[in-house]
Design a protein around this motif. Structure first.
Motif, PDB file in Angstrom:
ATOM      1  N   ALA A  83       0.833  -1.206   0.000  1.00  0.00           N
ATOM      2  CA  ALA A  83       0.000   0.000   0.000  1.00  0.00           C
ATOM      3  C   ALA A  83       0.867   1.256   0.000  1.00  0.00           C
ATOM      4  O   ALA A  83       0.589   2.214  -0.737  1.00  0.00           O
ATOM      5  N   GLU A  84       1.931   1.285   0.790  1.00  0.00           N
ATOM      6  CA  GLU A  84       2.814   2.454   0.822  1.00  0.00           C
ATOM      7  C   GLU A  84       3.522   2.633  -0.519  1.00  0.00           C
ATOM      8  O   GLU A  84       3.585   3.742  -1.064  1.00  0.00           O
ATOM      9  N   VAL A  85       4.045   1.546  -1.058  1.00  0.00           N
ATOM     10  CA  VAL A  85       4.746   1.630  -2.334  1.00  0.00           C
ATOM     11  C   VAL A  85       3.793   2.108  -3.428  1.00  0.00           C
ATOM     12  O   VAL A  85       4.128   2.992  -4.220  1.00  0.00           O
ATOM     13  N   TYR A  86       2.604   1.526  -3.452  1.00  0.00           N
ATOM     14  CA  TYR A  86       1.636   1.893  -4.493  1.00  0.00           C
ATOM     15  C   TYR A  86       1.246   3.366  -4.385  1.00  0.00           C
ATOM     16  O   TYR A  86       1.364   4.123  -5.352  1.00  0.00           O
ATOM     17  N   LEU A  87       0.765   3.786  -3.216  1.00  0.00           N
ATOM     18  CA  LEU A  87       0.306   5.172  -3.084  1.00  0.00           C
ATOM     19  C   LEU A  87       1.454   6.173  -3.198  1.00  0.00           C
ATOM     20  O   LEU A  87       1.245   7.312  -3.621  1.00  0.00           O
ATOM     21  N   GLY A  88       2.655   5.752  -2.851  1.00  0.00           N
ATOM     22  CA  GLY A  88       3.801   6.640  -2.977  1.00  0.00           C
ATOM     23  C   GLY A  88       4.227   6.866  -4.418  1.00  0.00           C
ATOM     24  O   GLY A  88       4.872   7.868  -4.735  1.00  0.00           O
ATOM     25  N   ALA A  89       3.879   5.944  -5.298  1.00  0.00           N
ATOM     26  CA  ALA A  89       4.342   6.021  -6.684  1.00  0.00           C
ATOM     27  C   ALA A  89       3.250   6.332  -7.702  1.00  0.00           C
ATOM     28  O   ALA A  89       3.528   6.932  -8.735  1.00  0.00           O
ATOM     29  N   VAL A  90       2.009   5.926  -7.427  1.00  0.00           N
ATOM     30  CA  VAL A  90       0.942   6.072  -8.414  1.00  0.00           C
ATOM     31  C   VAL A  90       0.725   7.546  -8.764  1.00  0.00           C
ATOM     32  O   VAL A  90       0.913   8.435  -7.929  1.00  0.00           O
ATOM     33  N   GLN A  91       0.364   7.778  -9.988  1.00  0.00           N
ATOM     34  CA  GLN A  91       0.062   9.117 -10.493  1.00  0.00           C
ATOM     35  C   GLN A  91       1.190  10.101 -10.171  1.00  0.00           C
ATOM     36  O   GLN A  91       0.958  11.221  -9.717  1.00  0.00           O
TER      37      GLN A  91
END
Length: 176
Positions: A60-68
């Motif tokens: 979750a951290e990796v995804y939200l930190g990188a998305v968009q």
């Protein structure tokens, strides 16, 4: 043995273990505080500019930190443990939590009525859900067969579903 996502690409690259005993499907989910977010369509854009708690070093951290392009990076509340993410929501210091669905369900406990747990489209994430199973040393062929048989029996007779229910988690069996 080790609990692992049963990913065919990972299995093809790993010559040390074999993946067996798919017993549950998990994935990323979001808990929302409806008092702070209000009503409306549940989508990733609703989290923009909002404080979202995630476990440190998690998907979750990796995804939200990188998305968009890192759009959510500055509004992430990074917590050491998943329990802390849900507590931050209860305390009102964040408006949402993202993490593994099963884990969040168990942590919400009686607050599931108060805080909706939803799956939202996650653009750029190749697999928002994945089956969980076990990894057994490739040379332990008999053990792998026994694990597969035991898990299959537990799925058939409802034992695995009862274990999940005892921990407040909805069992989502893998497709046959």
């Amino acid at each position: 043995h080790q609990v692992v996502p049963l990913d065919p690409a990972l299995a093809a690259r790993n010559d040390l273990v074999t993946f067996v005993g798919a017993y549950h499907v998990d994935g990323l989910a979001v808990i929302l505080d409806p008092e702070q977010l209000g009503a409306g369509e549940i989508a990733l854009d609703r989290l923009a500019g909002r404080k979202v708690a995630v476990e440190m070093h998690s998907l979750a951290e990796v995804y939200l930190g990188a998305v968009q392009g890192g759009r959510f990076q500055s509004t992430l509340a990074r917590c050491r443990r998943p329990e802390e993410t849900v507590q931050a929501l209860r305390d009102g210091t964040v408006q949402a939590v993202m993490g593994l669905r099963g884990q969040l369900e168990a942590l919400l406990g009686p607050d599931r009525e108060r805080f909706p747990l939803v799956e939202i489209p996650l653009p750029g994430l190749p697999a928002p859900r994945w089956p969980l199973g076990l990894a057994v040393r490739r040379s332990a062929v008999e053990l792998a067969a026994a694990v597969e048989s035991i898990v299959a029996a537990g799925l058939r007779d409802g034992t695995i579903a009862r274990i999940f229910a005892a921990h407040g988690v909805t069992h989502r069996p893998p497709e046959a």
